[in-house]
Design a protein around this motif. Structure first.
Motif, short mmCIF file in Angstrom:
data_model
loop_
_atom_site.label_atom_id
_atom_site.label_comp_id
_atom_site.label_asym_id
_atom_site.label_seq_id
_atom_site.Cartn_x
_atom_site.Cartn_y
_atom_site.Cartn_z
N PRO A 247 11.49 -12.66 43.08
CA PRO A 247 10.27 -13.49 43.06
C PRO A 247 9.29 -13.00 41.99
CG PRO A 247 10.27 -12.04 44.97
CD PRO A 247 11.62 -11.93 44.36
N LEU A 248 8.88 -13.89 41.10
CA LEU A 248 7.89 -13.55 40.09
C LEU A 248 6.50 -13.55 40.71
CD1 LEU A 248 9.30 -15.75 37.20
CD2 LEU A 248 9.15 -13.27 37.17
N PRO A 249 5.56 -12.80 40.13
CA PRO A 249 4.19 -12.78 40.68
C PRO A 249 3.50 -14.13 40.45
CG PRO A 249 4.27 -11.61 38.59
CD PRO A 249 5.69 -11.93 38.94
N PRO A 250 2.37 -14.37 41.12
CA PRO A 250 1.61 -15.60 40.86
C PRO A 250 1.27 -15.69 39.37
CG PRO A 250 0.75 -14.49 42.80
CD PRO A 250 1.75 -13.55 42.17
N GLU A 251 1.43 -16.87 38.80
CA GLU A 251 1.24 -17.05 37.37
C GLU A 251 -0.21 -16.76 36.97
OE1 GLU A 251 1.93 -20.61 34.09
OE2 GLU A 251 3.15 -20.53 35.91
N GLY A 252 -0.37 -16.11 35.80
CA GLY A 252 -1.70 -15.80 35.30
C GLY A 252 -2.44 -17.05 34.83
N GLN A 253 -3.71 -16.87 34.52
CA GLN A 253 -4.57 -17.96 34.05
C GLN A 253 -4.53 -18.04 32.53
OE1 GLN A 253 -6.30 -20.15 36.16
NE2 GLN A 253 -5.02 -19.12 37.69
N LEU A 254 -4.38 -19.27 32.02
CA LEU A 254 -4.35 -19.51 30.57
C LEU A 254 -5.66 -20.15 30.14
CD1 LEU A 254 -2.90 -19.68 27.81
CD2 LEU A 254 -1.94 -21.87 28.57
N ARG A 255 -6.25 -19.58 29.08
CA ARG A 255 -7.51 -20.12 28.57
C ARG A 255 -7.48 -20.12 27.06
NH1 ARG A 255 -12.79 -18.38 27.32
NH2 ARG A 255 -12.15 -16.19 27.39
N PHE A 256 -8.14 -21.08 26.44
CA PHE A 256 -8.24 -21.16 24.99
C PHE A 256 -9.67 -20.86 24.57
CE2 PHE A 256 -4.34 -23.25 25.85
CZ PHE A 256 -3.55 -23.04 24.74
N ALA A 257 -9.78 -20.00 23.58
CA ALA A 257 -11.11 -19.58 23.11
C ALA A 257 -11.45 -20.30 21.81
CB ALA A 257 -11.14 -18.07 22.89
N GLY A 258 -12.75 -20.43 21.57
CA GLY A 258 -13.21 -21.09 20.36
C GLY A 258 -13.32 -20.19 19.16
N SER A 259 -13.18 -18.88 19.37
CA SER A 259 -13.26 -17.94 18.27
C SER A 259 -12.42 -16.72 18.58
CB SER A 259 -14.71 -17.50 18.04
OG SER A 259 -15.16 -16.73 19.14
N LEU A 260 -12.09 -15.97 17.54
CA LEU A 260 -11.32 -14.74 17.74
C LEU A 260 -12.12 -13.75 18.56
CD1 LEU A 260 -9.16 -12.85 15.18
CD2 LEU A 260 -10.92 -11.62 16.43
N ALA A 261 -13.42 -13.63 18.27
CA ALA A 261 -14.26 -12.68 18.99
C ALA A 261 -14.26 -12.97 20.48
CB ALA A 261 -15.67 -12.72 18.42
N GLU A 262 -14.36 -14.25 20.83
CA GLU A 262 -14.35 -14.64 22.24
C GLU A 262 -13.00 -14.33 22.88
OE1 GLU A 262 -14.58 -18.73 24.95
OE2 GLU A 262 -14.97 -18.82 22.79
N ALA A 263 -11.92 -14.56 22.15
CA ALA A 263 -10.58 -14.37 22.71
C ALA A 263 -10.30 -12.91 23.07
CB ALA A 263 -9.53 -14.87 21.73
N VAL A 264 -10.75 -11.98 22.23
CA VAL A 264 -10.37 -10.58 22.42
C VAL A 264 -11.40 -9.78 23.22
CG1 VAL A 264 -9.12 -10.64 20.23
CG2 VAL A 264 -11.44 -9.70 20.29
N ALA A 265 -12.53 -10.38 23.53
CA ALA A 265 -13.65 -9.62 24.11
C ALA A 265 -13.27 -8.85 25.37
CB ALA A 265 -14.82 -10.56 24.38
N GLU A 266 -12.50 -9.46 26.27
CA GLU A 266 -12.17 -8.83 27.55
C GLU A 266 -10.71 -8.40 27.65
OE1 GLU A 266 -14.48 -8.07 29.69
OE2 GLU A 266 -15.97 -9.01 28.38
N ALA A 267 -9.97 -8.48 26.54
CA ALA A 267 -8.53 -8.23 26.58
C ALA A 267 -8.21 -6.74 26.68
CB ALA A 267 -7.87 -8.81 25.34
N ASP A 268 -7.18 -6.43 27.47
CA ASP A 268 -6.65 -5.06 27.54
C ASP A 268 -5.58 -4.85 26.48
OD1 ASP A 268 -8.14 -4.48 29.98
OD2 ASP A 268 -6.71 -5.83 30.96
N LEU A 269 -4.96 -5.95 26.06
CA LEU A 269 -3.96 -5.90 24.98
C LEU A 269 -4.15 -7.14 24.13
CD1 LEU A 269 -0.27 -4.91 24.94
CD2 LEU A 269 -0.84 -7.25 24.26
N VAL A 270 -4.15 -6.95 22.81
CA VAL A 270 -4.25 -8.07 21.86
C VAL A 270 -2.95 -8.14 21.09
CG1 VAL A 270 -5.52 -9.08 19.94
CG2 VAL A 270 -6.74 -7.70 21.66
N GLN A 271 -2.31 -9.30 21.11
CA GLN A 271 -1.06 -9.51 20.39
C GLN A 271 -1.33 -10.46 19.23
OE1 GLN A 271 1.94 -7.96 21.46
NE2 GLN A 271 2.78 -8.60 19.49
#
Length: 483
Positions: free
Chosen positions: A61-85
């Motif tokens: 059994p896989l875990p509950p699926e994570g939440q997907l969100r789209f950011a309007g800028s790079l700064a917004e996308a990475v602000a709370e990330a633990d890993l950036v790919q």
């Protein structure tokens, strides 16, 4: 160091979308930034496909699926990330600029990875203020299915960052290959590029078409590469004497003009010693015959899987089996399916589990239907046979690596129905199980029973006529009951 629970993806193309699918399926929240106007639509489609595929691959059994969100800028996308790919285009100065921007806006504890397939990590991280947290994490398409990820740090990458990445990627079902020395193309792509260059020359020189080049791989060496790779396969080719014997036989051929790539290392005694020692270490405690058996079992598994998909070497196997079955004289119960019990068919009692009995009889039924013309063309016209009743009797035990034979007898039929009786025998002759089935011919569009086509009935009648002289099994028609 904090756990990785939130990932940012910069660049939502094929690779970025594959990462998103794998991260989300493992319960990680994902934020994506990609300025392309179609980025969100394309990525959501890739995530849907990746989720479907992973759920088919993973039995746990896989875990509950994570939440997907789209950011309007790079700064917004990475602000709370633990890993950036980072999965931006494969252009050095573009990656340098993007990685510097990620480094500026990401929190200090975030791990920063690049999906580059060949650019040197020291160079693309040269504008980062904190390159110690950066490394290459190069995946393979489709990222959500293929487990390999090459990890390569730059001159300033901390060992702790590599270790943290190894633990993270192992936790999401991947196999990390630590590239200890910076080199253009890393390991896998250098091998792929060598093959690709030679393939282009073969087509360019009119030696082979692109289809013939692909067939040379997918019907031959490609099947073996899936589980042993080049060195271990060649070790087996050297026989019990191993890698040194193989090199003695075939090493000199490397100097022959077989390929366009003629720059090969000198086969000095020191280099041959190194190859032989590493090959021995790779094989570990596996003896030569045990490795051969493992190779064969893996090939069987791959080709059986390809057969179920109707693709590549699986089609060749299916055609061969069809010819063997058609060569039988139908005056005896038909031997339509036989094989060996795989180890993963064995349950906690040490015997083949009950679902596999039904599976074996199902394969035998499919083989019979194929003999009477129920093929893809018939299915495309909207007609098939459905199982409407089954009765199994379990009479004996069989365990892993033991052989079995299934036979099928036609007890009766009419224009809409086929009454079948299967027997499953151990290779030593013991009766292990019987399976009785009633099949109903169906119009699949109307979901109603209907008469089979005349050409199907003609083939079915010929088989049934040959079985008419066989005794009706005494077990046929039985039901479950208690005195």
């Amino acid at each position: 160091m904090s756990a990785i629970r939130h990932c940012a993806i910069i660049g939502g193309g094929v690779i970025g979308g594959g990462w998103a699918a794998r991260f989300l399926a493992n319960g990680l929240d994902v934020t994506v930034f990609d300025p392309h106007p179609e980025a969100e639509r394309r990525l959501r489609e890739m995530v849907a496909l990746g989720t479907r595929s992973l759920r088919r691959l993973v039995a746990a059994p896989l875990p509950p699926e994570g939440q997907l969100r789209f950011a309007g800028s790079l700064a917004e996308a990475v602000a709370e990330a633990d890993l950036v790919q980072e999965s931006a285009p494969e252009i050095e100065h573009v990656k340098q600029r993007i990685l510097a921007e990620i480094d500026h806006y990401a929190k200090p504890t975030a791990l920063v990875c690049s999906s580059t397939s060949g650019l040197l990590p020291t160079r693309i991280s040269s504008e980062m203020a904190h390159p110690e947290r950066f490394l290459v994490a190069h995946p393979f398409n489709p990222v959500y299915l293929l487990p390999l990820v090459e990890l390569c740090g730059g001159e300033h990458t901390d060992a702790a960052s590599i270790e943290r990445a190894q633990a993270f990627f192992a936790g999401i079902g991947m196999h990390s290959l630590h590239v200890r020395k910076e080199i253009d193309g890393f390991i896998a792509d250098r091998l792929l590029e060598a093959l690709w260059r030679e393939a282009l020359w073969l087509v360019h020189d009119g030696v082979a078409t692109v289809a013939e080049v692909d067939d040379a791989i997918r019907f031959g060496a490609g099947l073996r590469w899936a589980f042993m790779g080049t060195f271990q396969i060649y070790r087996l080719a050297g026989g019990e004497a191993g890698m040194r014997h193989f090199m003695a036989q075939f090493g000199p051929a490397l100097k022959l003009p077989w390929t366009k790539l003629m720059d090969v290392p000198d086969l000095t005694e020191a280099f041959l010693d190194e190859l032989a020692a590493q090959s021995d270490a790779q094989s570990g405690e596996w003896g030569f015959r045990a490795l051969e058996a493992k190779r064969d079992d893996c090939l069987i598994g791959i080709m059986r899987s390809l057969q179920s998909q109707g693709f590549g070497a699986g089609n060749t196997l299916a055609a061969y089996e069809k010819k063997l079955r058609e060569g039988q004289k139908p005056v005896e119960p038909l031997r339509l399916y036989e094989g060996t019990v795989a180890q993963d068919w064995v349950d906690y009692n040490g015997h083949m589990n009950e679902s596999r009995y039904l599976e074996i009889f199902g394969y035998a039924t499919d083989a019979l239907l194929a003999r009477i013309g129920m093929d893809d063309a018939m299915l495309a016209r909207g007609f098939s046979y459905y199982t409407v009743e089954t009765h199994l009797r379990h009479l004996g035990e069989i365990t892993g690596d033991e052989r079995f034979v299934s036979t099928t007898q036609i007890i009766g039929h009419d224009t809409k129905r086929i009454h079948l009786f299967h027997r499953l025998h151990h290779d030593d002759g013991r009766l292990l199980a019987t399976g009785e089935q009633m099949m109903l011919h169906v119009d699949t569009a109307k979901h109603k029973a209907c008469e089979a086509a005349p050409e199907v009935l003609e083939l079915l009648s010929a088989l049934a006529a040959a079985h008419r002289g066989l005794p009706v099994p005494s077990e046929a028609g039985r039901g479950i009951g208690m005195k």
